[in-house]
Design a protein around this motif. Structure first.
Motif, PDB file in Angstrom:
ATOM      1  N   GLN A 194      38.789  40.686  79.417  1.00  0.00           N
ATOM      2  CA  GLN A 194      39.968  41.438  78.994  1.00  0.00           C
ATOM      3  C   GLN A 194      40.221  42.519  80.039  1.00  0.00           C
ATOM      4  O   GLN A 194      39.347  43.337  80.325  1.00  0.00           O
ATOM      5  CB  GLN A 194      39.721  42.073  77.621  1.00  0.00           C
ATOM      6  N   ARG A 195      41.410  42.497  80.627  1.00  0.00           N
ATOM      7  CA  ARG A 195      41.702  43.417  81.722  1.00  0.00           C
ATOM      8  C   ARG A 195      43.057  44.084  81.512  1.00  0.00           C
ATOM      9  O   ARG A 195      43.944  43.525  80.881  1.00  0.00           O
ATOM     10  CB  ARG A 195      41.737  42.673  83.065  1.00  0.00           C
ATOM     11  N   LYS A 196      43.183  45.247  82.086  1.00  0.00           N
ATOM     12  CA  LYS A 196      44.475  45.926  82.100  1.00  0.00           C
ATOM     13  C   LYS A 196      45.116  45.685  83.463  1.00  0.00           C
ATOM     14  O   LYS A 196      44.562  46.071  84.488  1.00  0.00           O
ATOM     15  CB  LYS A 196      44.305  47.423  81.846  1.00  0.00           C
ATOM     16  N   GLU A 197      46.255  45.010  83.458  1.00  0.00           N
ATOM     17  CA  GLU A 197      46.980  44.721  84.691  1.00  0.00           C
ATOM     18  C   GLU A 197      48.327  45.433  84.663  1.00  0.00           C
ATOM     19  O   GLU A 197      48.920  45.629  83.601  1.00  0.00           O
ATOM     20  CB  GLU A 197      47.186  43.216  84.859  1.00  0.00           C
ATOM     21  N   THR A 198      48.814  45.784  85.853  1.00  0.00           N
ATOM     22  CA  THR A 198      50.042  46.569  85.961  1.00  0.00           C
ATOM     23  C   THR A 198      51.155  45.763  86.609  1.00  0.00           C
ATOM     24  O   THR A 198      50.941  45.117  87.646  1.00  0.00           O
ATOM     25  CB  THR A 198      49.798  47.843  86.796  1.00  0.00           C
ATOM     26  N   ASN A 199      52.325  45.791  85.999  1.00  0.00           N
ATOM     27  CA  ASN A 199      53.510  45.222  86.628  1.00  0.00           C
ATOM     28  C   ASN A 199      53.872  46.130  87.804  1.00  0.00           C
ATOM     29  O   ASN A 199      54.206  47.301  87.606  1.00  0.00           O
ATOM     30  CB  ASN A 199      54.664  45.178  85.621  1.00  0.00           C
ATOM     31  N   PRO A 200      53.781  45.625  89.054  1.00  0.00           N
ATOM     32  CA  PRO A 200      53.998  46.498  90.215  1.00  0.00           C
ATOM     33  C   PRO A 200      55.424  47.016  90.334  1.00  0.00           C
ATOM     34  O   PRO A 200      55.678  47.959  91.076  1.00  0.00           O
ATOM     35  CB  PRO A 200      53.642  45.590  91.399  1.00  0.00           C
ATOM     36  N   ILE A 201      56.355  46.426  89.609  1.00  0.00           N
ATOM     37  CA  ILE A 201      57.746  46.864  89.684  1.00  0.00           C
ATOM     38  C   ILE A 201      58.038  47.961  88.671  1.00  0.00           C
ATOM     39  O   ILE A 201      58.513  49.042  89.012  1.00  0.00           O
ATOM     40  CB  ILE A 201      58.704  45.676  89.455  1.00  0.00           C
ATOM     41  N   SER A 202      57.714  47.685  87.405  1.00  0.00           N
ATOM     42  CA  SER A 202      58.038  48.641  86.342  1.00  0.00           C
ATOM     43  C   SER A 202      56.933  49.661  86.099  1.00  0.00           C
ATOM     44  O   SER A 202      57.168  50.704  85.497  1.00  0.00           O
ATOM     45  CB  SER A 202      58.318  47.882  85.038  1.00  0.00           C
ATOM     46  N   GLY A 203      55.716  49.343  86.556  1.00  0.00           N
ATOM     47  CA  GLY A 203      54.586  50.227  86.295  1.00  0.00           C
ATOM     48  C   GLY A 203      53.988  50.033  84.913  1.00  0.00           C
ATOM     49  O   GLY A 203      53.039  50.721  84.534  1.00  0.00           O
TER      50      GLY A 203
END
Length: 378
Positions: A237-246
């Protein structure tokens, strides 16, 4: 007179005067800007994004609006595109020389349409049309005999060139590119998180794009099964970030971090009906289809170009497989075919190589020739 170069792709177009080292780039969306530098590893790229209110007020104006799979799908927008570029550069097209890098396939139609637009609509002084593939090479290539693997957003081309002339009869088009790799990774993540109703597809695609660009090596995992949906690599289980919207998204992710090189090397994973072989096998098949006297030089001069080809491990693994395939050609066990695979530097792409070449005099089609000979020039 300062010539203008156009390098037209599906998602982006580079153009500028030949005397200017840095091109302008028109892309099909503002979001694409965010990954353009990542994919091309070019920090000094001048980027601009625009809309044409008088053409389509709601749609971004980029090459994707008139070109799909390197074929012109909207001649009017293609024509308006040149008009916009001439206006942007503050130049009079009737006094202008133009050079265009032509896609490797469907060249006759592409050339015919381009000549008609630039000579009939804009009355340009002269036009030079060259295959993109002949400029997609490394600086180490001196003889002009090489094979280039050009991979872009939706298409990959394998083009053998002899004395800087592409062998069109041997050119191979593979309908996959960076987009398909990203989509496959996004679909795989979606499968692992299929019970989540809060996931947005756009978030998954941009997270997949980020994962693709930061692909990890797999040599530490002896039990790695790339075809296993559940996967032999532990799912975490990981927290990933949308590089566009943050936006931060909590996701279950496993082997997706290691998928990119596998998908590029074995596109049949994405579409078993479309592809029969691995990428090195396609390359080997193309080389064997060329005249025998070129085999050795083509094996020694394989150039990989485009964002999907600069992923970790791609060059090394293609080289290892090409060495085996090349040596299977020899009947003498003591005679080995030398193989060399290089990645074309993103800082020296087709546009940059063409800019240097075009600074020297080259054959051109003039405005007068076009109206005298017309279609015979294609």
């Amino acid at each position: 007179m300062n010539k203008i170069i156009f390098d037209i792709g599906t998602l982006s177009t580079k153009f500028n005067f030949i005397s200017m080292e840095t091109p302008y780039v028109i892309t099909s969306s503002t979001e694409y800007h965010e990954t353009f530098n990542i994919n091309n590893n070019v920090e000094n790229m001048i980027k601009f994004y625009t809309k044409f209110p008088d053409i389509d007020p709601d749609r971004p104006y980029g090459s994707g609006t008139f070109i799909a799979h390197n074929q012109i799908i909207d001649k009017n927008k293609y024509s308006d595109f040149f008009g916009y570029c001439f206006n942007f550069l503050h130049c009079d097209p009737t006094e202008q020389k133009v050079a265009i890098l032509v896609p490797p396939i469907d060249q006759q139609n592409f050339r015919k349409t381009t000549m008609a637009i630039l000579f009939e609509n804009y009355a340009c002084q002269s036009l030079q049309l060259d295959d993109q593939s002949i400029f997609s090479y490394c600086k180490h290539v001196k003889s002009g005999t090489f094979l280039t693997v050009m991979s872009g957003f939706t298409d990959t081309y394998i083009v053998p060139c002899v004395k800087f002339h592409p062998l069109e009869n041997c050119t191979q088009h593979l309908p996959f590119g960076g987009y398909h790799v990203t989509k496959y990774i996004a679909d795989s993540i979606a499968e692992k998180n299929k019970n989540r109703i809060d996931l947005i597809r756009n978030d998954l695609m941009w997270i997949a794009e980020r994962i693709k660009q930061n692909s990890r090596r797999i040599h530490r995992y002896d039990n790695f099964d790339i075809h296993d949906v559940k996967c032999s690599i532990r799912i975490s289980q990981r927290k990933e970030t949308n590089p566009i919207s943050g936006k931060v998204v909590d996701l279950r992710i496993g082997h997706e971090f290691y998928l990119t090189p596998e998908l590029v090397l074995a596109p049949e994973m994405m579409n078993k009906e479309e592809f029969e072989y691995t990428l090195p096998m396609y390359i080997d098949e193309i080389i064997r289809a060329t005249p025998k006297e070129y085999h050795r030089r083509l094996y020694k001069n394989i150039t990989l170009t485009g964002a999907p080809m600069i992923v970790k491990e791609i060059k090394e693994r293609i080289h290892a497989e090409m060495k085996i395939l090349a040596n299977s050609l020899s009947n003498d066990p003591n005679e080995e075919y030398s193989t060399k695979v290089r990645c074309s530097s993103p800082e020296r792409n087709a546009y940059d190589n063409a800019r240097l070449v075009y600074q020297k005099p080259a054959p051109e089609i003039t405005h007068a020739q076009y109206f005298e000979e017309g279609a015979f020039l294609v």
